[in-house]
Write a protein that holds these residues in place. Structure first.
Motif, PDB file in Angstrom:
ATOM      1  N   PRO A  42     -16.668  52.551  76.247  1.00 59.98           N
ATOM      2  CA  PRO A  42     -15.956  51.497  76.275  1.00 59.98           C
ATOM      3  C   PRO A  42     -14.671  51.403  75.489  1.00 59.98           C
ATOM      4  N   THR A  43     -13.646  50.773  75.870  1.00 62.58           N
ATOM      5  CA  THR A  43     -12.330  50.746  75.124  1.00 62.58           C
ATOM      6  C   THR A  43     -12.684  49.695  73.794  1.00 62.58           C
ATOM      7  N   PRO A  44     -12.271  50.160  72.803  1.00 64.67           N
ATOM      8  CA  PRO A  44     -12.621  49.213  71.404  1.00 64.67           C
ATOM      9  C   PRO A  44     -11.786  48.167  71.823  1.00 64.67           C
ATOM     10  N   LEU A  73     -16.259  49.261  56.246  1.00 61.93           N
ATOM     11  CA  LEU A  73     -15.658  49.178  57.917  1.00 61.93           C
ATOM     12  C   LEU A  73     -16.534  50.072  58.815  1.00 61.93           C
ATOM     13  N   ASP A  74     -16.453  49.385  59.967  1.00 62.39           N
ATOM     14  CA  ASP A  74     -17.308  50.141  61.148  1.00 62.39           C
ATOM     15  C   ASP A  74     -16.948  51.564  61.202  1.00 62.39           C
ATOM     16  N   ASP A  75     -17.926  52.632  60.988  1.00 62.05           N
ATOM     17  CA  ASP A  75     -17.570  53.927  61.151  1.00 62.05           C
ATOM     18  C   ASP A  75     -18.797  54.792  61.758  1.00 62.05           C
ATOM     19  N   ALA A 122     -10.441  56.896  73.571  1.00 54.17           N
ATOM     20  CA  ALA A 122      -9.579  55.607  73.760  1.00 54.17           C
ATOM     21  C   ALA A 122      -9.316  55.182  72.290  1.00 54.17           C
ATOM     22  N   VAL A 123      -8.051  54.485  72.107  1.00 49.76           N
ATOM     23  CA  VAL A 123      -7.859  54.072  71.024  1.00 49.76           C
ATOM     24  C   VAL A 123      -7.202  52.618  71.051  1.00 49.76           C
ATOM     25  N   ALA A 149     -19.277  57.208  70.173  1.00 52.00           N
ATOM     26  CA  ALA A 149     -19.028  56.663  68.822  1.00 52.00           C
ATOM     27  C   ALA A 149     -17.551  56.052  68.477  1.00 52.00           C
ATOM     28  N   THR A 150     -17.532  55.137  67.592  1.00 53.18           N
ATOM     29  CA  THR A 150     -16.542  54.338  67.179  1.00 53.18           C
ATOM     30  C   THR A 150     -16.048  54.461  65.675  1.00 53.18           C
ATOM     31  N   ALA A 151     -14.967  54.035  65.259  1.00 50.46           N
ATOM     32  CA  ALA A 151     -14.543  54.045  64.032  1.00 50.46           C
ATOM     33  C   ALA A 151     -13.471  53.080  63.736  1.00 50.46           C
TER      34      ALA A 151
END
Length: 326
Positions: A174-176, A196-198, A217-218, A285-287
């Protein structure tokens, strides 16, 4: 046995399913383990390795990651385990005396709410567990110990991320999305207080580089800060090659970065303007990164102290969102 009766086949003992230790109380006594020797620490032939985050006795497992099961490149990890140094010289570990005896085990006093254990599964023998202790910098299995080399952690997580990429279709990531608002009270706290979410650092414990896997994605988000909340005023997303093009700039911003006290103790002042950069990599994974713009500049990630943002990263975010105040 009657003539012509088939000979009884020997029964092979049942192989247990691998299981993670439930807490550090299951660890062996590190002081009583003999260290040294050149024989393999674990048998060859493992087909699966599970990394377990083992909570300390009395600690809550909440917030820890679940078991990571690796089936790709398992033999590489076995080689690293069996190549661990007989003695780890330096801080916190035994080193050999001229007599051949080991010095007393010395460990640092840094608090850790968990340690990593590696459980190896074999097709024809019982599982083998390698217990690691970062504070003492040792690895122990089957009553024998070695020094702990960071190559064990970096190699395992490198292979694990590669496995995740191979099993994660890019279109499934998914795109953040930007939060519509953020309480101003949260902006007063530096990440070492609130965080922060990481999720990317979970499988990249060394955080060198900060983003080890290609980006899918960013999303850049711009906020205007009020007395009670920071409200979203602009956003833009990029995908695939355009997203990946930003990764070297983010990594360079944290490489040899200088820390800053902007937004820190004693006042924890909130920024009057700031941007957020949300990224998703090919593992899924996201950050999240915060770029404080005013009244002082700081780049913040995870639970790390803020660093001075690089001109290149500031320019890249402005390239996505336009100059501040526009």
């Amino acid at each position: 046995m009657p003539r012509g009766s088939p000979a009884a086949r020997p029964t092979r003992p049942a192989v247990e399913e691998p299981a993670c230790p439930s807490d550090l109380g299951e660890y062996p006594d590190l002081e009583s383990v003999p260290y040294g020797g050149s024989e393999p620490l674990v048998p060859e032939g493992a087909v699966e390795i599970t990394a377990c985050e083992v909570p300390g006795t009395g600690s809550s497992p909440a917030g820890l990651s679940g078991p990571r099961v690796l089936t790709l490149g398992v033999s590489d990890i076995v080689r690293v385990i069996n190549s661990l140094p007989s003695y780890q010289t330096g801080l916190g570990v035994r080193s050999p005396q001229p007599s051949g005896d080991a010095r007393e085990l010395r460990c640092t006093a840094v608090y850790r709410d968990h340690e990593l254990a590696f459980v190896l599964r074999y097709p024809d023998r019982q599982p083998v567990t390698v217990y690691t202790d970062v504070n003492c910098r040792v690895a122990v299995s089957d009553g024998r110990g070695r020094g702990l080399d960071t190559a064990l952690l970096t190699t395992f997580f490198d292979r694990y991320r590669t496995q995740l990429v191979a099993r994660t279709p890019p279109e499934s990531v998914p795109t953040p999305t930007c939060a519509g608002s953020i309480p101003t009270s949260r902006l007063r706290l530096t990440p070492d207080r609130s965080g922060l979410d990481d999720r990317i650092s979970v499988d990249n414990p060394g955080q060198s580089p900060q983003l080890p896997t290609r980006l899918v994605a960013v999303t850049a988000c711009r906020y205007e800060v009020g007395d009670s909340a920071a409200r979203l005023t602009g956003q833009r997303s990029e995908w695939m090659d355009a997203a990946e093009a930003l990764r070297p700039t983010v990594n360079a911003a944290f490489d040899r970065a200088r820390t800053t006290t902007c937004g820190g103790y004693p006042g924890y002042p909130p920024p009057t303007a700031f941007d957020a950069l949300l990224v998703a990599d090919a593992t899924g994974a996201t950050a999240e990164f915060w770029l404080r713009r005013a009244p002082c500049p700081a780049l913040i990630s995870g639970k790390r102290t803020g660093v001075r943002p690089s001109d290149a990263l500031v320019a890249a975010i402005d390239g996505l969102l336009g100059p501040p105040g526009r």
